[in-house]
Design a protein around this motif. Structure first.
Motif, PDB file in Angstrom:
ATOM      1  N   LEU A  57       0.783  -1.230   0.000  1.00 37.31           N
ATOM      2  CA  LEU A  57       0.000   0.000   0.000  1.00 37.31           C
ATOM      3  C   LEU A  57       0.822   1.291   0.000  1.00 37.31           C
ATOM      4  O   LEU A  57       0.573   2.179  -0.822  1.00 37.31           O
ATOM      5  CB  LEU A  57      -0.874  -0.061   1.245  1.00 37.31           C
ATOM      6  CG  LEU A  57      -2.259   0.526   1.225  1.00 37.31           C
ATOM      7  CD1 LEU A  57      -3.118  -0.216   2.206  1.00 37.31           C
ATOM      8  CD2 LEU A  57      -2.178   1.963   1.547  1.00 37.31           C
ATOM      9  N   PHE A  90       0.431  13.064  -1.564  1.00 31.03           N
ATOM     10  CA  PHE A  90      -0.950  12.620  -1.763  1.00 31.03           C
ATOM     11  C   PHE A  90      -1.930  13.588  -1.209  1.00 31.03           C
ATOM     12  O   PHE A  90      -2.054  14.506  -0.776  1.00 31.03           O
ATOM     13  CB  PHE A  90      -1.193  11.257  -1.126  1.00 31.03           C
ATOM     14  CG  PHE A  90      -0.351  10.943   0.038  1.00 31.03           C
ATOM     15  CD1 PHE A  90      -0.727  11.352   1.311  1.00 31.03           C
ATOM     16  CD2 PHE A  90       0.857  10.274  -0.137  1.00 31.03           C
ATOM     17  CE1 PHE A  90       0.056  11.061   2.379  1.00 31.03           C
ATOM     18  CE2 PHE A  90       1.649   9.996   0.943  1.00 31.03           C
ATOM     19  CZ  PHE A  90       1.244  10.402   2.221  1.00 31.03           C
ATOM     20  N   LEU A 119       3.141   4.397   5.339  1.00 35.22           N
ATOM     21  CA  LEU A 119       2.604   5.349   4.365  1.00 35.22           C
ATOM     22  C   LEU A 119       2.667   6.778   4.905  1.00 35.22           C
ATOM     23  O   LEU A 119       3.107   7.694   4.216  1.00 35.22           O
ATOM     24  CB  LEU A 119       1.163   4.968   4.038  1.00 35.22           C
ATOM     25  CG  LEU A 119       0.468   5.763   2.933  1.00 35.22           C
ATOM     26  CD1 LEU A 119      -0.440   4.847   2.149  1.00 35.22           C
ATOM     27  CD2 LEU A 119      -0.332   6.927   3.463  1.00 35.22           C
ATOM     28  N   LEU A 120       2.253   6.947   6.163  1.00 38.42           N
ATOM     29  CA  LEU A 120       2.232   8.298   6.725  1.00 38.42           C
ATOM     30  C   LEU A 120       3.648   8.825   6.936  1.00 38.42           C
ATOM     31  O   LEU A 120       3.924   9.998   6.733  1.00 38.42           O
ATOM     32  CB  LEU A 120       1.455   8.307   8.046  1.00 38.42           C
ATOM     33  CG  LEU A 120      -0.049   8.065   7.893  1.00 38.42           C
ATOM     34  CD1 LEU A 120      -0.715   7.826   9.235  1.00 38.42           C
ATOM     35  CD2 LEU A 120      -0.709   9.243   7.170  1.00 38.42           C
ATOM     36  N   VAL A 177       1.236  13.626  13.724  1.00 35.81           N
ATOM     37  CA  VAL A 177       0.903  12.280  13.249  1.00 35.81           C
ATOM     38  C   VAL A 177       1.735  11.228  13.982  1.00 35.81           C
ATOM     39  O   VAL A 177       1.266  10.129  14.269  1.00 35.81           O
ATOM     40  CB  VAL A 177       1.100  12.176  11.724  1.00 35.81           C
ATOM     41  CG1 VAL A 177       0.880  10.749  11.260  1.00 35.81           C
ATOM     42  CG2 VAL A 177       0.120  13.083  11.016  1.00 35.81           C
ATOM     43  N   SER A 182      -4.834  13.470  13.167  1.00 37.61           N
ATOM     44  CA  SER A 182      -4.943  13.860  11.756  1.00 37.61           C
ATOM     45  C   SER A 182      -4.554  12.728  10.819  1.00 37.61           C
ATOM     46  O   SER A 182      -3.867  12.951   9.842  1.00 37.61           O
ATOM     47  CB  SER A 182      -4.043  15.064  11.470  1.00 37.61           C
ATOM     48  OG  SER A 182      -4.419  16.137  12.263  1.00 37.61           O
ATOM     49  N   PHE A 183      -4.997  11.514  11.139  1.00 39.07           N
ATOM     50  CA  PHE A 183      -4.621  10.398  10.255  1.00 39.07           C
ATOM     51  C   PHE A 183      -5.039  10.643   8.816  1.00 39.07           C
ATOM     52  O   PHE A 183      -4.320  10.341   7.886  1.00 39.07           O
ATOM     53  CB  PHE A 183      -5.280   9.107  10.749  1.00 39.07           C
ATOM     54  CG  PHE A 183      -4.624   8.519  11.948  1.00 39.07           C
ATOM     55  CD1 PHE A 183      -3.321   8.046  11.875  1.00 39.07           C
ATOM     56  CD2 PHE A 183      -5.295   8.420  13.149  1.00 39.07           C
ATOM     57  CE1 PHE A 183      -2.715   7.494  12.984  1.00 39.07           C
ATOM     58  CE2 PHE A 183      -4.691   7.871  14.255  1.00 39.07           C
ATOM     59  CZ  PHE A 183      -3.402   7.408  14.174  1.00 39.07           C
ATOM     60  N   GLY A 221      -2.461  18.160  11.001  1.00 38.77           N
ATOM     61  CA  GLY A 221      -2.252  17.814   9.606  1.00 38.77           C
ATOM     62  C   GLY A 221      -1.216  16.728   9.452  1.00 38.77           C
ATOM     63  O   GLY A 221      -0.812  16.087  10.425  1.00 38.77           O
ATOM     64  N   GLY A 222      -0.780  16.494   8.224  1.00 36.07           N
ATOM     65  CA  GLY A 222       0.221  15.472   7.975  1.00 36.07           C
ATOM     66  C   GLY A 222      -0.368  14.115   7.652  1.00 36.07           C
ATOM     67  O   GLY A 222       0.355  13.150   7.438  1.00 36.07           O
ATOM     68  N   GLY A 223      -1.702  14.032   7.614  1.00 34.06           N
ATOM     69  CA  GLY A 223      -2.347  12.761   7.315  1.00 34.06           C
ATOM     70  C   GLY A 223      -2.630  12.593   5.840  1.00 34.06           C
ATOM     71  O   GLY A 223      -2.230  13.420   5.024  1.00 34.06           O
ATOM     72  N   SER A 224      -3.324  11.506   5.495  1.00 37.44           N
ATOM     73  CA  SER A 224      -3.583  11.206   4.095  1.00 37.44           C
ATOM     74  C   SER A 224      -5.008  10.705   3.903  1.00 37.44           C
ATOM     75  O   SER A 224      -5.355   9.623   4.367  1.00 37.44           O
ATOM     76  CB  SER A 224      -2.593  10.145   3.610  1.00 37.44           C
ATOM     77  OG  SER A 224      -3.096   9.531   2.457  1.00 37.44           O
ATOM     78  N   ILE A 236      -6.223   9.617   1.247  1.00 34.32           N
ATOM     79  CA  ILE A 236      -6.168   8.456   0.360  1.00 34.32           C
ATOM     80  C   ILE A 236      -5.974   7.165   1.155  1.00 34.32           C
ATOM     81  O   ILE A 236      -6.425   6.099   0.758  1.00 34.32           O
ATOM     82  CB  ILE A 236      -5.023   8.623  -0.664  1.00 34.32           C
ATOM     83  CG1 ILE A 236      -5.234   9.876  -1.505  1.00 34.32           C
ATOM     84  CG2 ILE A 236      -4.906   7.410  -1.574  1.00 34.32           C
ATOM     85  CD1 ILE A 236      -6.462   9.833  -2.370  1.00 34.32           C
ATOM     86  N   LEU A 237      -5.299   7.283   2.310  1.00 33.52           N
ATOM     87  CA  LEU A 237      -5.074   6.102   3.145  1.00 33.52           C
ATOM     88  C   LEU A 237      -6.395   5.440   3.505  1.00 33.52           C
ATOM     89  O   LEU A 237      -6.529   4.220   3.446  1.00 33.52           O
ATOM     90  CB  LEU A 237      -4.303   6.501   4.409  1.00 33.52           C
ATOM     91  CG  LEU A 237      -4.121   5.401   5.456  1.00 33.52           C
ATOM     92  CD1 LEU A 237      -3.359   4.231   4.892  1.00 33.52           C
ATOM     93  CD2 LEU A 237      -3.400   5.952   6.685  1.00 33.52           C
ATOM     94  N   HIS A 243      -7.754   3.502   0.572  1.00 33.94           N
ATOM     95  CA  HIS A 243      -7.067   2.217   0.377  1.00 33.94           C
ATOM     96  C   HIS A 243      -7.581   1.180   1.364  1.00 33.94           C
ATOM     97  O   HIS A 243      -7.931   0.067   0.986  1.00 33.94           O
ATOM     98  CB  HIS A 243      -5.559   2.378   0.551  1.00 33.94           C
ATOM     99  CG  HIS A 243      -4.867   2.850  -0.688  1.00 33.94           C
ATOM    100  ND1 HIS A 243      -4.870   2.125  -1.844  1.00 33.94           N
ATOM    101  CD2 HIS A 243      -4.162   3.968  -0.948  1.00 33.94           C
ATOM    102  CE1 HIS A 243      -4.182   2.777  -2.778  1.00 33.94           C
ATOM    103  NE2 HIS A 243      -3.745   3.914  -2.253  1.00 33.94           N
TER     104      HIS A 243
END
Lengths: 101, 198, 577
Positions: A88, A101, B44-45, B129, C245-246, C263-266, C268-269, C272
């Protein structure tokens, strides 16, 4: 179950050996972290040691080394199905049309 | 025909397993996917982040090392508890099982101190995070430890009734509880370097 | 325990122990079935209300419109937020509280132990826990309609950042999901252990009925695909409750105001992890239905399955492949072309085993002497309906055409063809087919056929025009369907579709009436095997008692030996030596 007393005693000696190894590897991995290696080798080394530890726990404490074929099959199916999951992070970054992203 | 279900205490002739042993391994398989998803999210993060603190610079490594040893020890006492049952030494079983529970509680108390120290320095899950992952991963792992304490306490106190009527089934149950417990230990083996050392 | 003792013990159970907190797989199966049917109807009602808004946007809903509060439907006119809640909850309820509990929880629980000749599931108490966990999850979901801001309104997919900042209903949705995921994990462990350990003597894996195979593969999908969504659910809960902020990127602003988060999360995660579950979930929706249809077709064609082994290998292959196709839901997220090509290819590959399954069933009809029973009507309708659903999926799996069709009504049409006239018809067929085994009476045939024909015509009336709307470019999830000019040309179809939906709703009352009346007045079955079928559930007494079989069954042959040359009867049951 077909375990005899001698067999169990042998098991117990193995458990103690595994415990000593695990404790030793814990100290090693902490020690290595104080060397302040560059990020990539540090990650590889730490995960390598963790994998050895995990393998020892799985093989001896969880008895995987003498476990039935079916359990191994279940675990292999899990591994195959989780390949995508572990890819992933690669998927989101590789050749992405956005920088972040 | 009675509604008795087979292979509760005797292994199946073909699979070589009891129902509960296959069941607990399937449950562990799903747990692998659960923590796999979280580890994957971590990578990922982290890969996508602009900056990432080295765990050792913000977290308490000596405390976590101590906790790692505690958890490894509890894994050994757990497997010793099972071995004592196999050798028919019920008192030893009680001792080792009690030790396992005690060590798990030590782990949780140490974790509590660690959390407390973080909150005192105003480091919350919402801080970054990194802290979000730290609290979520260790928190979820902590819940698993708590679950293990509940299960093991059951097998230390009320669950022992079964030992008198069906020792084989009881030993089987303890083995399953052990498999779960070792898995929780195994997750920590990865959490420790990933969060604290890298 | 002797037979006599057992009988005594059974008498001591109170009504509540026997029918509410039962650990018998058959009672639990019926509990699942009834609960899931209620949820299905409720979810359908939500959609019937939305269909009014789609057909006559902005006009007050007659009669029932006034029953709602001013925060949802002032003066009977649906507010967009309420429309969004209805849409999100329709999807959630239909998938997680309706179809899966009915096909896996209901049919799986009732039939799997019977078809493999087991007295019960391997872990009966766990089975009950699984039902009650589902029940709690369902009640939790429903309760969210009554909190300020209403139920979850970020779609059944709950994409962040929207879902992270949505009203309280979303938090309750997440708690409900955790309960539902727990339920299906417990259930899937139970199914796998039961199938592996408790098969009757002589029932090798390659003698198992296809339905059991379908449930077996489905259980693995549930077991391994749900946990990553649980992980994602925990992270979204943290985002909502602990301020993490995942899924929130740096610099996120709402209506021009920067959000006070690290912040700093995604985002898109989440997508998925969600689709890592939700694509295998598609096969969780369809495989048990394929199993039911196979049983019904083979029984009513009176000839063996065209190729049993091909179906088994296909279903296994399908199970594995379903774990590497999920990102075809995400072609529009800016993935690189390499990755898009990879998922496009795997998606084309996974369509092959589905086509094989369908083709084997179609070829089974070849040269058979078909009995046109009510379940057979539904099973026969399943084949072309699933084919339409499957084939319309191909343009969505190809990146080039997906760009145009993504998030339009075309997508809605596609997956509803798979699940509604596909899976739901299979489930209806299953109810008509096994009703005599469960109750000892047949459902009324004439009413069954009326129910079938009206449903069949109406359901196509709903979903066929969706393809037209989608190709015209109408987006899904629009509370005001004709807000954009290009949608006005096809607005007329909405009236037709809504009328079809309401007709479909009315047709279900025929089914409900038939379902309950047949309990009392249905024609009694004279044998334990009224359809002259071959699998083990037809050996059990009708209805099967606690423990299922009067003596331990033994299996002598494969599951579908019909019209064997030289035999006196046109069916050779698995349980006859």
């Amino acid at each position: 179950m077909s375990h005899s007393i001698e067999e169990i005693n042998k098991h117990v000696r193995v458990y103690i050996g595994v415990f000593v190894t695990l404790a030793f590897l814990t100290v090693v991995t902490v020690g290595v972290s104080y060397l302040h290696l560059p990020v990539v080798p540090a990650i590889i080394l730490a995960l390598f040691i963790a994998s050895i530890k995990a393998t020892l726990v799985a093989l001896y404490f969880m008895h995987l080394i003498t476990e039935k074929k079916l359990i191994w099959t279940v675990l292999w199916v899990t591994v195959v199905c989780s390949i995508g999951l572990f890819l992933l992070p690669v998927l989101t970054t590789m050749g992405s049309s956005r920088s972040q992203f | 025909m009675s509604a008795e279900i087979k292979y509760i205490d005797e292994p199946h002739p073909v699979s070589g397993l009891t129902n509960s042993k296959l069941g607990i391994w399937l449950f562990i398989a799903s747990e692998i996917m659960l923590f796999g998803g979280l580890f994957s999210s971590y990578i990922l993060l982290r890969v996508g982040s602009a900056e990432w603190p080295r765990g050792a610079s913000v977290l308490n490594v000596p405390l976590a090392t101590f906790n790692t040893i505690v958890l490894i020890t509890s894994s050994v006492t757990m497997v010793m508890a099972w071995a004592s049952l196999m050798k028919n030494q019920f008192n030893k079983y009680r001792f080792f099982m009690a030790m396992t529970i005690l060590l798990a509680l030590v782990f949780l108390v140490v974790k509590g101190f660690e959390y407390h120290a973080k909150f005192e320095h105003e480091h919350y899950p919402s801080t970054s995070v990194f802290y979000a992952l730290y609290f979520t991963l260790t928190g979820l792992h902590g819940i698993h430890i708590l679950g293990g304490v509940v299960v093991n306490s059951y097998f230390l106190f009320p669950g022992t009734k079964l030992w008198k009527t069906n020792p084989k089934q009881f030993a089987g149950r303890v083995e399953c509880a052990g498999l779960y417990w070792h898995f929780v230990d195994l997750v920590w083996i990865f959490l420790f370097p990933v969060l604290y050392l890298l | 325990m002797s037979h006599h003792d057992h009988h005594e013990a059974a008498h001591e159970l109170s009504w509540i122990q026997k029918y509410v907190f039962s650990v018998d797989h058959k009672v639990i199966g019926i509990q699942y079935t009834i609960t899931a049917l209620i949820f299905l109807f409720f979810g359908f009602c939500l959609m019937m209300m939305m269909r009014w808004q789609l057909a006559f946007p902005g006009e007050p809903l007659p009669v029932i419109g006034n029953l709602f509060s001013d925060s949802t439907m002032p003066g009977g006119v649906m507010l967009p937020d309420f429309y969004n809640s209805l849409g999100a909850m329709h999807g959630t309820i239909m998938v997680f509280l309706g179809v899966v509990p009915l096909s896996v929880g209901g049919f799986g629980n009732y039939l799997v132990p019977l078809q493999i000749g087991a007295p019960d599931m391997a872990f009966p108490k766990l089975n009950a826990a699984s039902y009650w966990s589902y029940f709690i999850g369902g009640v939790t979901m429903l309760s969210s309609f009554f909190v300020p801001g209403g139920a979850a309104n970020s779609g059944w997919t709950s994409y962040p950042p929207l879902a992270d900042i949505a009203t309280t209903g979303q938090t309750i949705w997440l708690f409900g999901m955790v309960a539902l995921i727990t339920s299906s994990l417990l259930g899937s462990v139970n199914f796998i252990v039961t199938v592996v350990q408790l098969r009757a003597k002589g029932l090798s894996f390659f003698r198992m009925p296809f339905f059991v195979w379908a449930q077996f593969v489905t259980s693995f999908l549930l077991l391994l695909a749900f946990p990553p969504l649980e992980a994602a659910g925990v992270m979204q809960l943290m985002d909502r409750l602990a301020g993490t902020s995942f899924f929130l990127p740096t610099g996120l602003a709402i209506s021009g105001t920067p959000m006070a988060v690290s912040g700093g999360g995604s985002p898109i995660l989440w997508q998925h992890l969600f689709w890592f579950l939700a694509h295998p979930e598609v096969y969780v929706l369809i495989l048990p239905a394929f199993g039911l249809v196979t049983e019904i077709i083979v029984t009513n064609v009176r000839r063996p399955l065209y190729s049993y082994r091909t179906m088994i290998y296909s279903v296994i292959f399908l199970g594995f492949t379903s774990f590497i196709v999920w990102a075809h839901h995400m072609f529009m997220t800016g993935m690189g072309t390499t990755i898009s090509n990879f998922f496009q290819t795997t998606t084309m590959i996974i369509s092959i085993p589905s086509v094989i399954l369908l083709t084997v069933l179609l070829l089974t009809l070849w040269g058979g002497s078909i009995r046109y029973t009510v379940p057979m009507y539904f099973a026969l309708a399943f084949l072309p309906m699933f084919a339409i659903g499957g084939l319309t999926g191909l343009p969505l799996g190809l990146t080039a055409s997906d760009i145009h069709l993504h998030d339009t009504y075309y997508v809605i049409g596609h997956f509803h063809y798979v699940v509604a006239p596909g899976t739901l018809f299979a489930l209806f067929g299953g109810i008509y087919h096994w009703y005599p085994k469960v109750t000892g009476r047949m459902m009324n045939r004439a009413l069954g056929k009326i129910h079938f024909w009206i449903s069949f015509i109406a359901i196509n009336g709903i979903f066929m025009p969706m393809f037209i709307q989608g190709i015209a470019g109408v987006s899904r999830r629009l509370a005001i369907p004709n807000i954009y000019e290009h949608a006005q040309a096809v607005q007329g179809t909405n009236v037709f579709m809504s009328c079809s939906a309401w007709l479909l709703g009315i047709a279900q009352f025929i089914f409900i009436y038939n379902f309950f009346m047949s309990l009392k007045t249905g024609e009694k079955v004279t044998s334990d095997n009224p359809w002259d079928a071959t699998t083990l559930e037809w050996l059990a007494p009708t209805p099967p008692p606690h423990g299922n079989f009067s003596k331990e069954p033994h299996v002598y042959r494969g599951p579908y030996e019909y019209s064997v040359p030289g035999e006196k009867q046109d069916f050779s049951p698995q349980f006859v030596a």
